[in-house]
Scaffold this motif. Structure first.
Motif, PDB file in Angstrom:
ATOM      1  N   GLN A  27       0.835  -1.196   0.000  1.00 49.75           N
ATOM      2  CA  GLN A  27       0.000   0.000   0.000  1.00 49.75           C
ATOM      3  C   GLN A  27       0.875   1.254   0.000  1.00 49.75           C
ATOM      4  O   GLN A  27       0.638   2.188  -0.769  1.00 49.75           O
ATOM      5  CB  GLN A  27      -0.910   0.018   1.233  1.00 49.75           C
ATOM      6  N   SER A  28       1.860   1.257   0.863  1.00 51.06           N
ATOM      7  CA  SER A  28       2.718   2.425   1.013  1.00 51.06           C
ATOM      8  C   SER A  28       3.536   2.715  -0.239  1.00 51.06           C
ATOM      9  O   SER A  28       3.609   3.855  -0.693  1.00 51.06           O
ATOM     10  CB  SER A  28       3.645   2.209   2.217  1.00 51.06           C
ATOM     11  N   VAL A  29       4.144   1.690  -0.803  1.00 50.32           N
ATOM     12  CA  VAL A  29       5.060   1.886  -1.928  1.00 50.32           C
ATOM     13  C   VAL A  29       4.333   1.870  -3.272  1.00 50.32           C
ATOM     14  O   VAL A  29       4.626   2.684  -4.150  1.00 50.32           O
ATOM     15  CB  VAL A  29       6.189   0.830  -1.912  1.00 50.32           C
ATOM     16  N   LEU A  30       3.401   0.947  -3.450  1.00 55.31           N
ATOM     17  CA  LEU A  30       2.746   0.781  -4.749  1.00 55.31           C
ATOM     18  C   LEU A  30       1.383   1.459  -4.837  1.00 55.31           C
ATOM     19  O   LEU A  30       0.800   1.529  -5.918  1.00 55.31           O
ATOM     20  CB  LEU A  30       2.566  -0.705  -5.077  1.00 55.31           C
ATOM     21  N   GLY A  31       0.856   1.892  -3.703  1.00 57.71           N
ATOM     22  CA  GLY A  31      -0.471   2.507  -3.703  1.00 57.71           C
ATOM     23  C   GLY A  31      -1.599   1.503  -3.844  1.00 57.71           C
ATOM     24  O   GLY A  31      -2.692   1.851  -4.290  1.00 57.71           O
ATOM     25  N   MET A  32      -1.342   0.254  -3.437  1.00 61.41           N
ATOM     26  CA  MET A  32      -2.392  -0.772  -3.527  1.00 61.41           C
ATOM     27  C   MET A  32      -3.522  -0.432  -2.557  1.00 61.41           C
ATOM     28  O   MET A  32      -3.273  -0.030  -1.422  1.00 61.41           O
ATOM     29  CB  MET A  32      -1.829  -2.153  -3.178  1.00 61.41           C
ATOM     30  N   PRO A  33      -4.774  -0.603  -2.975  1.00 60.28           N
ATOM     31  CA  PRO A  33      -5.898  -0.348  -2.076  1.00 60.28           C
ATOM     32  C   PRO A  33      -6.011  -1.415  -0.983  1.00 60.28           C
ATOM     33  O   PRO A  33      -5.490  -2.526  -1.138  1.00 60.28           O
ATOM     34  CB  PRO A  33      -7.116  -0.374  -2.988  1.00 60.28           C
ATOM     35  N   GLU A  34      -6.682  -1.073   0.079  1.00 58.05           N
ATOM     36  CA  GLU A  34      -6.855  -1.979   1.222  1.00 58.05           C
ATOM     37  C   GLU A  34      -7.458  -3.315   0.794  1.00 58.05           C
ATOM     38  O   GLU A  34      -7.055  -4.364   1.274  1.00 58.05           O
ATOM     39  CB  GLU A  34      -7.737  -1.324   2.287  1.00 58.05           C
ATOM     40  N   ASP A  35      -8.411  -3.278  -0.120  1.00 60.50           N
ATOM     41  CA  ASP A  35      -9.138  -4.499  -0.487  1.00 60.50           C
ATOM     42  C   ASP A  35      -8.461  -5.302  -1.603  1.00 60.50           C
ATOM     43  O   ASP A  35      -9.049  -6.210  -2.166  1.00 60.50           O
ATOM     44  CB  ASP A  35     -10.572  -4.157  -0.904  1.00 60.50           C
ATOM     45  N   LYS A  36      -7.209  -5.005  -1.905  1.00 54.30           N
ATOM     46  CA  LYS A  36      -6.522  -5.675  -3.013  1.00 54.30           C
ATOM     47  C   LYS A  36      -5.446  -6.634  -2.508  1.00 54.30           C
ATOM     48  O   LYS A  36      -4.378  -6.742  -3.075  1.00 54.30           O
ATOM     49  CB  LYS A  36      -5.910  -4.610  -3.935  1.00 54.30           C
ATOM     50  N   ARG A  37      -5.730  -7.342  -1.443  1.00 53.57           N
ATOM     51  CA  ARG A  37      -4.769  -8.296  -0.876  1.00 53.57           C
ATOM     52  C   ARG A  37      -5.012  -9.665  -1.490  1.00 53.57           C
ATOM     53  O   ARG A  37      -6.101 -10.205  -1.412  1.00 53.57           O
ATOM     54  CB  ARG A  37      -4.946  -8.370   0.641  1.00 53.57           C
ATOM     55  N   ALA A  38      -3.959 -10.228  -2.100  1.00 46.54           N
ATOM     56  CA  ALA A  38      -4.036 -11.575  -2.671  1.00 46.54           C
ATOM     57  C   ALA A  38      -2.751 -12.308  -2.285  1.00 46.54           C
ATOM     58  O   ALA A  38      -1.751 -12.237  -2.991  1.00 46.54           O
ATOM     59  CB  ALA A  38      -4.200 -11.512  -4.183  1.00 46.54           C
ATOM     60  N   HIS A  39      -2.771 -12.971  -1.135  1.00 46.51           N
ATOM     61  CA  HIS A  39      -1.591 -13.654  -0.610  1.00 46.51           C
ATOM     62  C   HIS A  39      -1.873 -15.148  -0.517  1.00 46.51           C
ATOM     63  O   HIS A  39      -2.939 -15.558  -0.069  1.00 46.51           O
ATOM     64  CB  HIS A  39      -1.240 -13.125   0.786  1.00 46.51           C
ATOM     65  N   ARG A  40      -0.892 -15.941  -0.931  1.00 44.16           N
ATOM     66  CA  ARG A  40      -0.986 -17.397  -0.846  1.00 44.16           C
ATOM     67  C   ARG A  40       0.183 -17.892  -0.020  1.00 44.16           C
ATOM     68  O   ARG A  40       1.345 -17.609  -0.351  1.00 44.16           O
ATOM     69  CB  ARG A  40      -0.926 -18.038  -2.237  1.00 44.16           C
ATOM     70  N   PHE A  41      -0.091 -18.611   1.038  1.00 40.40           N
ATOM     71  CA  PHE A  41       0.959 -19.151   1.904  1.00 40.40           C
ATOM     72  C   PHE A  41       1.171 -20.627   1.597  1.00 40.40           C
ATOM     73  O   PHE A  41       0.209 -21.389   1.507  1.00 40.40           O
ATOM     74  CB  PHE A  41       0.590 -18.962   3.377  1.00 40.40           C
ATOM     75  N   ILE A  42       2.431 -20.997   1.440  1.00 38.55           N
ATOM     76  CA  ILE A  42       2.802 -22.378   1.163  1.00 38.55           C
ATOM     77  C   ILE A  42       3.726 -22.845   2.298  1.00 38.55           C
ATOM     78  O   ILE A  42       4.947 -22.696   2.223  1.00 38.55           O
ATOM     79  CB  ILE A  42       3.534 -22.518  -0.202  1.00 38.55           C
ATOM     80  N   PRO A  43       3.139 -23.360   3.386  1.00 38.95           N
ATOM     81  CA  PRO A  43       3.973 -23.900   4.470  1.00 38.95           C
ATOM     82  C   PRO A  43       4.494 -25.285   4.077  1.00 38.95           C
ATOM     83  O   PRO A  43       3.736 -26.115   3.572  1.00 38.95           O
ATOM     84  CB  PRO A  43       3.016 -23.973   5.658  1.00 38.95           C
ATOM     85  N   LEU A  44       5.775 -25.499   4.290  1.00 39.05           N
ATOM     86  CA  LEU A  44       6.415 -26.745   3.885  1.00 39.05           C
ATOM     87  C   LEU A  44       7.057 -27.453   5.070  1.00 39.05           C
ATOM     88  O   LEU A  44       7.544 -26.813   6.002  1.00 39.05           O
ATOM     89  CB  LEU A  44       7.495 -26.452   2.838  1.00 39.05           C
ATOM     90  N   ALA A  45       7.076 -28.769   5.002  1.00 35.04           N
ATOM     91  CA  ALA A  45       7.807 -29.553   6.000  1.00 35.04           C
ATOM     92  C   ALA A  45       9.306 -29.335   5.777  1.00 35.04           C
ATOM     93  O   ALA A  45       9.740 -29.044   4.653  1.00 35.04           O
ATOM     94  CB  ALA A  45       7.454 -31.025   5.860  1.00 35.04           C
ATOM     95  N   ASN A  46      10.084 -29.487   6.830  1.00 36.22           N
ATOM     96  CA  ASN A  46      11.545 -29.298   6.728  1.00 36.22           C
ATOM     97  C   ASN A  46      12.142 -30.084   5.559  1.00 36.22           C
ATOM     98  O   ASN A  46      12.981 -29.558   4.828  1.00 36.22           O
ATOM     99  CB  ASN A  46      12.236 -29.741   8.020  1.00 36.22           C
ATOM    100  N   GLU A  47      11.689 -31.314   5.384  1.00 39.02           N
ATOM    101  CA  GLU A  47      12.281 -32.163   4.341  1.00 39.02           C
ATOM    102  C   GLU A  47      11.868 -31.747   2.915  1.00 39.02           C
ATOM    103  O   GLU A  47      12.414 -32.249   1.936  1.00 39.02           O
ATOM    104  CB  GLU A  47      11.945 -33.644   4.578  1.00 39.02           C
ATOM    105  N   ASP A  48      10.944 -30.802   2.799  1.00 37.14           N
ATOM    106  CA  ASP A  48      10.490 -30.340   1.487  1.00 37.14           C
ATOM    107  C   ASP A  48      10.983 -28.938   1.132  1.00 37.14           C
ATOM    108  O   ASP A  48      10.590 -28.394   0.103  1.00 37.14           O
ATOM    109  CB  ASP A  48       8.956 -30.339   1.440  1.00 37.14           C
ATOM    110  N   PHE A  49      11.817 -28.357   1.988  1.00 34.06           N
ATOM    111  CA  PHE A  49      12.246 -26.976   1.758  1.00 34.06           C
ATOM    112  C   PHE A  49      13.748 -26.869   1.981  1.00 34.06           C
ATOM    113  O   PHE A  49      14.223 -26.826   3.108  1.00 34.06           O
ATOM    114  CB  PHE A  49      11.486 -26.042   2.707  1.00 34.06           C
ATOM    115  N   PHE A  50      14.485 -26.885   0.904  1.00 35.89           N
ATOM    116  CA  PHE A  50      15.941 -26.767   0.968  1.00 35.89           C
ATOM    117  C   PHE A  50      16.300 -25.299   0.772  1.00 35.89           C
ATOM    118  O   PHE A  50      15.735 -24.627  -0.090  1.00 35.89           O
ATOM    119  CB  PHE A  50      16.598 -27.624  -0.119  1.00 35.89           C
TER     120      PHE A  50
END
Length: 128
Positions: A27-50
């Motif tokens: 929002q601060s840097v790009l001027g994105m509006p409050e309602d324009k959040r599109a985040h995807r979280f990919i939590p991985l097990a230790n053995e799947d994240f090198f």
């Protein structure tokens, strides 16, 4: 759209806070509006994240997908702002954060049944 990868036991407890930090920076840097959040979280097990030596289990990768148009200085400001905010607000060292910005042409984005170059009603400016 933002995709965030990390070790599940470290990423899961901070998802909401990290999403807030990322969105405030966008929002601060790009001027994105409050309602324009599109985040995807990919939590991985230790053995799947090198990850590289010298990092901890807090190592977090943030991929930011944007329509082309942001100036290099704007992109650098976003990256540096994210490093600073993540370290100060979440206590994750900058050594444990990797950020990439991936730009695609506006016509390569599809949403609401149209392509990005056809959208005339965006509530934010892409060319900043």
């Amino acid at each position: 759209m933002v995709v965030i990868y990390g070790i599940d036991k470290h990423l899961n407890p901070i998802k909401s806070q990290l999403s807030d930090v990322i969105h405030r920076c966008m929002q601060s840097v790009l001027g994105m509006p409050e309602d324009k959040r599109a985040h995807r979280f990919i939590p991985l097990a230790n053995e799947d994240f090198f990850y590289p030596d010298g990092r901890t289990d807090s190592y977090t990768v943030i991929e930011i997908n944007l329509m082309k148009g942001r100036k290099p200085d704007t992109q650098k400001a976003l990256i540096k702002g994210l490093f600073e905010a993540i370290e100060s607000q979440l206590g994750i060292s900058t050594v444990d954060v990797e950020i990439t910005i991936k730009e695609q042409e506006k016509y390569q984005w599809g949403f609401r049944g149209i392509t990005g170059d056809e959208a005339s009603d965006l509530k934010y400016n892409v060319d900043v």
